[in-house]
Scaffold this active site. Structure first.
Site, PDB file in Angstrom:
ATOM      1  N   LYS A 186      86.042 -29.378  24.067  1.00 28.98           N
ATOM      2  CA  LYS A 186      86.936 -30.109  24.427  1.00 28.98           C
ATOM      3  C   LYS A 186      87.161 -30.337  26.073  1.00 28.98           C
ATOM      4  CE  LYS A 186      91.238 -30.680  25.635  1.00 28.98           C
ATOM      5  NZ  LYS A 186      91.092 -31.659  26.559  1.00 28.98           N
ATOM      6  N   SER A 240      94.764 -23.718  33.523  1.00 31.55           N
ATOM      7  CA  SER A 240      96.080 -23.021  34.358  1.00 31.55           C
ATOM      8  C   SER A 240      96.509 -21.596  33.505  1.00 31.55           C
ATOM      9  CB  SER A 240      97.278 -24.112  34.305  1.00 31.55           C
ATOM     10  OG  SER A 240      97.400 -24.425  32.991  1.00 31.55           O
ATOM     11  N   THR A 241      97.301 -20.956  34.367  1.00 30.66           N
ATOM     12  CA  THR A 241      97.789 -19.558  33.660  1.00 30.66           C
ATOM     13  C   THR A 241      98.769 -20.072  32.481  1.00 30.66           C
ATOM     14  OG1 THR A 241      97.315 -18.379  35.585  1.00 30.66           O
ATOM     15  CG2 THR A 241      98.951 -17.728  34.179  1.00 30.66           C
ATOM     16  N   VAL A 243      98.848 -22.758  30.545  1.00 24.07           N
ATOM     17  CA  VAL A 243      98.269 -23.175  29.412  1.00 24.07           C
ATOM     18  C   VAL A 243      97.590 -21.776  28.565  1.00 24.07           C
ATOM     19  CG1 VAL A 243      96.747 -24.740  28.104  1.00 24.07           C
ATOM     20  CG2 VAL A 243      98.203 -25.488  29.822  1.00 24.07           C
ATOM     21  N   GLU A 262      89.933 -17.820  31.457  1.00 20.34           N
ATOM     22  CA  GLU A 262      89.694 -17.992  33.041  1.00 20.34           C
ATOM     23  C   GLU A 262      90.555 -18.752  33.382  1.00 20.34           C
ATOM     24  OE1 GLU A 262      85.873 -15.962  33.287  1.00 20.34           O
ATOM     25  OE2 GLU A 262      86.758 -17.033  34.910  1.00 20.34           O
ATOM     26  N   CYS A 296      89.398 -22.606  41.486  1.00 17.03           N
ATOM     27  CA  CYS A 296      89.984 -21.531  41.082  1.00 17.03           C
ATOM     28  C   CYS A 296      89.875 -20.309  42.021  1.00 17.03           C
ATOM     29  CB  CYS A 296      89.700 -20.935  39.602  1.00 17.03           C
ATOM     30  SG  CYS A 296      88.115 -20.800  39.386  1.00 17.03           S
ATOM     31  N   GLU A 394      99.813 -21.045  43.191  1.00 11.27           N
ATOM     32  CA  GLU A 394      98.415 -21.678  43.423  1.00 11.27           C
ATOM     33  C   GLU A 394      98.729 -23.031  43.257  1.00 11.27           C
ATOM     34  OE1 GLU A 394      96.002 -22.498  39.521  1.00 11.27           O
ATOM     35  OE2 GLU A 394      94.141 -21.625  40.587  1.00 11.27           O
TER      36      GLU A 394
END
Ligand code: NAD
Length: 498
Positions: A186, A240-241, A243, A262, A296, A394
């Site tokens: 996805k 993202s952290t 999610v 990641e 990232c 971030e």
């Protein structure tokens, strides 16, 4: 670039793409329309898939895994398909780069470079498919022999973000295929086209049906349903952290699927006074501006030795002023558009927060009007305190915060002063200092006197809240295997019942 020139134009109307399940193209009944962030015109329409579409894709991936059409092939046979993909990608390089630029807003020159890296990923994974092996234990005593088998984990769900849609895909897909797994992918709903183009390429290369499936759709419906799906054995999530954390909960609440994560980063670039300051300043400008800082591993915290801090900031600011920001389809552009409207707002908000918290803008600090797209000037803040949001969060944009240090210990402490641990860059001419700081900074990727260098042989991944597991290289293939310990009695059984 000559071959590409007919493509350096916008499409006359948006192109419609289906989604790909069990070797066949299907059409969704509803669509997303993607507007090029660099030009403000619609370029593509992709299907808004349903959970039923996802279930069909998972069933196809499961059937393909169980029938052994891919998982039972030898490493050499899998390598053959992966090498053919690399050849086809060389032929379709310009076209894939074009769609990446249209949907993402990155400069075409950069997109072309990324496709070259993707080709290398397929070539590397082909080698890894042949090299993958288990282990044996001949030290278990006279009558027992031990073997360690590496088996493909099964059906993998792959969820990717919008910042490097094709690169992140290709840092994973070939290695997952090398392991013998099947996939349901996805992509981000705003940058799905190149993930769909890869389906065409894999078919041409001879990948059996059902092995690679693409379901386009929103994170909240399709992404979440992948993480909750009881018939998916592993999810590789890049994003993202926040999610990533939701993926952990969903895996725990469903089938304890394995996760590769990641996630975000707030990466330091540490510059000692004994470094080649010209080279370090060039790297710092590149590190925060590459992919408009939507990267990232962007080096978003400059940590520079106090005795050269002012000189270094001035040098860096003079370089950042020269960066060519503009039309992503112009081959001379170095920094393109911000990919989504939401991200554009987020970055501009952070710039305002930095100003109102008392940090000083040395260069940039505002949006740029250009051709109906959304652009932000690479920005350098000085006078940043460690508790400011521009220091801790971030931002995922071209915004660099500068700090200074007096001692090596202070430099290490500043570098580690983040919940993240994705990457770090270090500049010094003292090799002992370089190696001792490298050991003490907690980051999954480290660059000494360079930045964002490397090839698909090297593993990718983060420490701390930047994620779990490693992608790419032989490490990446091993992530998608599980280990079976086999014990073989080669003697006569000592009876238990006498
Ligand atoms: P995101 O987390 O919003 O989305 C990533 C993907 O997850 C998209 O495909 C999205 O549709 C999907 N998604 C959204 N909600 C979901 C849910 N509840 N369940 C499952 N899937 C869901 O991230 P983004 O905005 O696309 O990308 C930016 C973030 O990605 C940044 O934080 C960046 O650091 C991170 N990132 C990390 C790496 C890395 O290698 N560590 C690489 C690129 C991007």
């Amino acid at each position: 670039m000559d071959q590409l020139s007919p493509m350096l134009r916008l499409p006359e109307q948006p192109k419609t793409f289906g989604f790909f399940v069990d070797g066949q193209w299907r059409q969704g009944s509803d669509h997303f329309e993607r507007v090029s962030p660099g030009h403000g015109v619609p370029v593509s329409r992709t299907s808004r898939c349903t959970v039923e579409d996802l279930n069909a894709a998972v069933a196809a991936a499961r059937a393909a895994f169980e029938n052994g059409s891919w998982s039972d092939l030898s490493g050499a046979e899998r390598a053959g398909v992966l090498l053919r993909v690399a050849e086809i990608l060389k032929r379709r390089r310009d076209e894939v780069a074009y769609w990446e630029t249209l949907e993402n807003g990155k400069p075409i020159s950069q997109a072309l470079g990324e496709i070259d890296h993707c080709i290398a990923c397929f070539e590397t994974a082909a080698g890894a498919a042949r090299a993958l092996h288990g282990d044996s234990f001949n030290n278990l005593g006279k009558n027992l022999f031990g073997m360690v088998l590496r088996e493909p984990i099964g059906v993998v769900g792959l969820i990717t973000p919008w910042n490097f849609p094709f690169l992140i895909l290709c840092e994973r897909v070939p290695f997952i295929l090398a392991s013998g797994c099947t996939l349901v992918v996805k992509p981000s709903e705003v940058t799905s086209v190149t993930t769909l183009l890869l389906a065409e390429i894999l078919v041409e290369a001879g990948l059996p049906r059902g092995v690679y499936n693409v379901v386009t759709g929103s994170g909240r419906t399709i992404g979440q349903a992948i993480t909750e799906h009881p018939d998916i054995d592993m999810v590789s999530f890049t994003g993202s952290t926040a999610v990533g954390r939701a993926c952990v909960h969903a895996a725990a609440d469903s089938n304890f699927k394995k996760l590769g994560l990641e996630l975000g980063g707030k990466n330091p670039i540490i510059v000692f006074a004994d470094a080649d300051l010209e080279a370090a300043a060039d790297a710092a400008a590149f590190g925060i501006s590459f992919n408009t800082g939507q990267c990232c591993v962007s080096s978003s915290r400059l940590i520079v030795e106090a005795k050269v801090a002012q000189q270094f900031e001035e040098l860096l600011a003079s370089k950042m002023k020269k960066i060519v920001v503009g039309d992503p389809l112009d081959p001379a552009t170095q920094v393109g558009a911000i990919t989504t409207e939401a991200q554009n707002r987020t970055i501009l908000d952070y710039i305002e927060k930095g100003k109102s918290a008392g940090a000083r803008v040395l260069v940039g600090g505002s949006k740029m009007e250009h051709d109906g797209g959304q652009y932000i000037q690479p920005t350098l803040f000085t006078g940043v305190r460690r508790d400011m949001e521009i220091a801790t969060d971030e931002i995922f944009g071209p915004v660099l915060s500068s700090f200074s240090f007096e001692t090596v210990d202070e430099a290490v402490q500043l570098a580690n002063d983040t919940v993240y641990g994705l990457a770090a860059s270090l500049w010094t001419s003292d090799v002992s200092k370089a190696l001792s700081v490298t050991r003490r900074v907690r980051a999954g990727r480290f660059w000494v006197n360079t930045i964002m260098a490397g090839g698909p042989e090297m593993p990718l991944g983060g420490f701390k809240q930047s994620g779990w597991g490693r992608e790419a290289g032989i490490y990446g293939v091993e992530e998608y295997t599980q280990i079976k310990s086999v014990h073989v009695d080669i003697g006569k059984r000592q009876p238990w019942i006498v």
